[in-house]
Enzyme design. Sequence first.
Site, PDB file in Angstrom:
ATOM      1  N   CYS A   1       0.808  -1.233   0.000  1.00 38.71           N
ATOM      2  CA  CYS A   1       0.000   0.000   0.000  1.00 38.71           C
ATOM      3  C   CYS A   1       0.832   1.270   0.000  1.00 38.71           C
ATOM      4  O   CYS A   1       0.276   2.367  -0.102  1.00 38.71           O
ATOM      5  CB  CYS A   1      -0.935  -0.026   1.202  1.00 38.71           C
ATOM      6  SG  CYS A   1      -1.824  -1.587   1.329  1.00 38.71           S
TER       7      CYS A   1
ATOM      8  N   HIS B   1      -3.148   7.694   6.279  1.00 34.87           N
ATOM      9  CA  HIS B   1      -3.364   6.413   5.598  1.00 34.87           C
ATOM     10  C   HIS B   1      -4.809   5.984   5.863  1.00 34.87           C
ATOM     11  O   HIS B   1      -5.494   5.553   4.947  1.00 34.87           O
ATOM     12  CB  HIS B   1      -2.358   5.388   6.107  1.00 34.87           C
ATOM     13  CG  HIS B   1      -2.363   4.100   5.357  1.00 34.87           C
ATOM     14  ND1 HIS B   1      -2.155   4.027   3.999  1.00 34.87           N
ATOM     15  CD2 HIS B   1      -2.575   2.820   5.771  1.00 34.87           C
ATOM     16  CE1 HIS B   1      -2.232   2.772   3.606  1.00 34.87           C
ATOM     17  NE2 HIS B   1      -2.488   2.008   4.655  1.00 34.87           N
TER      18      HIS B   1
ATOM     19  N   GLU C   1      -1.904   4.547  13.741  1.00 37.43           N
ATOM     20  CA  GLU C   1      -1.581   5.800  13.058  1.00 37.43           C
ATOM     21  C   GLU C   1      -1.847   7.000  13.970  1.00 37.43           C
ATOM     22  O   GLU C   1      -1.058   7.950  14.007  1.00 37.43           O
ATOM     23  CB  GLU C   1      -2.387   5.920  11.758  1.00 37.43           C
ATOM     24  CG  GLU C   1      -1.986   7.144  10.951  1.00 37.43           C
ATOM     25  CD  GLU C   1      -2.551   7.151   9.537  1.00 37.43           C
ATOM     26  OE1 GLU C   1      -3.474   6.372   9.251  1.00 37.43           O
ATOM     27  OE2 GLU C   1      -2.048   7.953   8.728  1.00 37.43           O
TER      28      GLU C   1
ATOM     29  N   LYS D   1     -10.041   7.520   2.021  1.00 37.44           N
ATOM     30  CA  LYS D   1     -10.454   6.141   1.719  1.00 37.44           C
ATOM     31  C   LYS D   1     -11.954   5.925   1.889  1.00 37.44           C
ATOM     32  O   LYS D   1     -12.522   5.003   1.307  1.00 37.44           O
ATOM     33  CB  LYS D   1      -9.646   5.160   2.566  1.00 37.44           C
ATOM     34  CG  LYS D   1      -8.176   5.104   2.128  1.00 37.44           C
ATOM     35  CD  LYS D   1      -7.378   4.064   2.859  1.00 37.44           C
ATOM     36  CE  LYS D   1      -5.991   3.886   2.264  1.00 37.44           C
ATOM     37  NZ  LYS D   1      -5.073   4.988   2.531  1.00 37.44           N
TER      38      LYS D   1
ATOM     39  N   PHE E   1       1.555  -3.552   3.891  1.00 40.80           N
ATOM     40  CA  PHE E   1       1.959  -4.896   4.299  1.00 40.80           C
ATOM     41  C   PHE E   1       3.487  -4.982   4.202  1.00 40.80           C
ATOM     42  O   PHE E   1       4.099  -4.346   3.346  1.00 40.80           O
ATOM     43  CB  PHE E   1       1.364  -5.938   3.339  1.00 40.80           C
ATOM     44  CG  PHE E   1       0.005  -6.442   3.722  1.00 40.80           C
ATOM     45  CD1 PHE E   1      -0.782  -5.789   4.648  1.00 40.80           C
ATOM     46  CD2 PHE E   1      -0.504  -7.592   3.126  1.00 40.80           C
ATOM     47  CE1 PHE E   1      -2.037  -6.263   4.988  1.00 40.80           C
ATOM     48  CE2 PHE E   1      -1.764  -8.079   3.452  1.00 40.80           C
ATOM     49  CZ  PHE E   1      -2.532  -7.410   4.387  1.00 40.80           C
TER      50      PHE E   1
ATOM     51  N   HIS F   1      -9.562   1.950  -0.623  1.00 39.18           N
ATOM     52  CA  HIS F   1      -8.117   1.792  -0.494  1.00 39.18           C
ATOM     53  C   HIS F   1      -7.569   1.338  -1.838  1.00 39.18           C
ATOM     54  O   HIS F   1      -7.834   0.226  -2.285  1.00 39.18           O
ATOM     55  CB  HIS F   1      -7.819   0.770   0.603  1.00 39.18           C
ATOM     56  CG  HIS F   1      -6.377   0.694   0.990  1.00 39.18           C
ATOM     57  ND1 HIS F   1      -5.354   1.197   0.221  1.00 39.18           N
ATOM     58  CD2 HIS F   1      -5.778   0.172   2.102  1.00 39.18           C
ATOM     59  CE1 HIS F   1      -4.206   0.981   0.816  1.00 39.18           C
ATOM     60  NE2 HIS F   1      -4.431   0.365   1.971  1.00 39.18           N
TER      61      HIS F   1
END
Lengths: 436, 423
Positions: free
Chosen positions: B179, B312, B323, B344, B408, B349
């Site tokens: 991502c 994010h 976060e 998002k 990831f 996403h």
Amino acid sequence: MSELAAHPGAAPRTGDDAREASQAVTATPIAITGIGLVSALGSELGATWRAFCDGDASGIRTLAADDPRRDRASDATPPPDCARAGWVRGFSPRDRVRSPQLRRMDWGSRMLAAAARSAFEDAGLLPLDGELREAAAIVAGSCFGNQRETATYLERVFTSGLGAGQPMLFPNLVLNAAGGYAAIELGIEGPNLSLSANEASGESALAGALDLLHGGTCAVACAGGFDEIGGIYLEALAERRLLHPDSLPPEAAARARRSGRGLRGAIVPGEGAAMLLLEPLERARARGARVYALLRGARTATVAGPAHLLPPDASAAARRMLEVAGPGAVDAVFGCSDGTAVRAAIDAAVVQAIAEQQAARPAYVPFRRLCGEFGAAGALGTALAALAVHAGAVPRGLGDAPPAASAAATAGVRCALVVGVARGGLVAPVVVAAAG
Amino acid sequence: MRECDQAPSQPHAARARRVLVTGMGAISAAGNGVAAFAERLRGSETRIREISLFDTTGLRVRVAGEAALPARTPLLPRMAHVRASRTDCLALCALAEALAHAAIAPDLSGLDRTRVGVAVGSSTGGMLETEAFYETRLHHRRAGALRAKLSSTTVAAPADLVAAATGALGPRMAPSTACSSSAIAIAVAALWIRSGAADVVLTGGADALARMTLTGFHALQALSPEPCRPFDVERKGLSLGEGAGMLVLESAEHAARRGVPAIAEVAGAGLSCDASHLTAPHPEARGAVHALWRALAGAAVAPGSIDYLNAHGTGTPQNDAAESRAIREVFGEAAPRLPISSTKGLIGHLLGAAGAVEAIASLIAIRDGFVPPTVGLRQPDPAFALDFVSGAARERDVAVAVSSSYGFGGNNCSLVLRRATDV
């Protein structure tokens, strides 16, 4: 100064002129102080070097039913049906990887984590202190990443329904899983970059690491890559009729026999991982590290051509490669040849172009004959080149010289060029030179 | 806790070439083009809908942010039609707009092509087409024409196609860090310009929806059955999306020579790795903290001078908590006053494309002077104690913005974007 956060030890740069800045970049010498390998040549440095020196191509083989490579405790996913390939040998992940995450790792991640640990170990940097953990980078290239578990996952989803996705498998399917596992294995919290440049993924990772080091983003970088033999890779090669007939998967072999096409391919696939520990020469000398060689240059560039093909004009590719690699004598060329005509032509053009620029012809080393072709093979080639420069010689008789090459010089090797090319007209030369 | 009005120390403050954004292009569920995206960013309506791209039978979650590809993909070389993936086409759509915005001809005429680089990230590349190949094969049907698509299966394919379509001959890279892929692509592109390796870089990222990612996040129970609600106390997970974001980055000198205006400057970038778990954030959010802190240090800006943080903000319980913790840690006493939002909830996403499209959202915020709301956010999680913008856009002069991406593998990247007039 780089816009990326600087790390202490980075050389400051000022000035607005691009080429001036570029020259300033290349003026910071980067040393190769550690090497970690897993390949068909051997599972560690000494064995690999000996096999290389002996021209031992026995790693290119057909897997017998009881071949250690089939050890399910080491590699839970059965290797694909591929008769002849450069399968790694002598590699036991349990002996090389210490992280409790080992049981979750796919085969490629296991190879990469082991190679990364070995590179740090070889460089004398283990155990890592807290400062270096934050200041070290990992840069890993791979053509396809985790192909076999991707295939396993998709088969399950398409046969059992979309709701049958496997939560344990899915995280491993991203290309950067291996780089992430390597970071976990060593506790490295610095920049972590995974990339693909198809057939030149290893060379491109080295170029990326050099960018990070020169930009002051990290103090040391462990760079290279990995690739496994998987169904998609074999299918893609078979589709383009590039795979050696002895290496075709059964279905593609049947198709080739029926149609009479696809029986003239030359590529023997391979697998493996190679990671090189890179650090500023000044830093290496200050800590009394052994320096195999300097990474004098590693960059990517493009020659015009279609997105899915290797550079179609060998001479243009060679010119661009040498232009990007920069000036200086080259004693040995670690070629990109995998048996296909287009790559052989590029190698020949590079050797010829170098020969026209200097008094002596460079030695030619078609190392893929010993390990097979995979996306990160260039990282292995760079490791071998660094070892050759360190030893001052390359072995004789790895195979036929390319058309333009004469008898290879086997001693006095102080600088070697690794020829990286990939589809989309990518050229990715890597230059290693004696430290001094 | 650090002082919020002091820039993090930077050992070597001397700065080389400045990196300007002179063009941007985007395609997502919010529409094809930056104008459509900017308009949707101001609103509060989600574009996450029922998936039509493929059959979702068997899944509990059937929504995502789908992009509408135009009938004809711009810039696609004639011979590439048979091989190009949906991800490739998304990348070219965004690229065409970015080039036009930057007043650069599609074939780069007038530029030194050897000084034009390409850095395009992708997480899954041509996975949608790879799936079709596998599915056909598994059901004993002839995969024939699908095999040609295998050429576009690697994550490098969009970068290869961008180079081939434009004739860019400079350095090339295809980062794939899940991502954070395209955020890292932008960071690398800026690095090339700073170092003098390139004058112009076409950068960003693209990812199409695929069954692998949908089923994978579904299996991890990370998907929200309804459009995601980042930072909401009742958030239930993430929603996937697809799209592409492309930027034209250019050295200040090169842009001045061409006489083109800049949207903003890429002032800093911070890369880090969690090194703790492949999917779960670091329990102390160390990776996110490092990325933010390194980005601020690179830009030599104090935490207190950030006007907007594009988070994010996936909507998963773990990500949003980690976060928020990182933001509080880095921004200290300035944290409660820092306007934060996630895009998002609007478009989902976008995985490998998320970093670039969210950087474009931040650039729009700088250009147009507003902070986009977090679509779907109704009641911010009180545990986070941060200023999450919701409901409607907040008019605000945004001179410096931060865009964060976490992937990831523990791969993190934060970008600092600064208004060009403030350079």
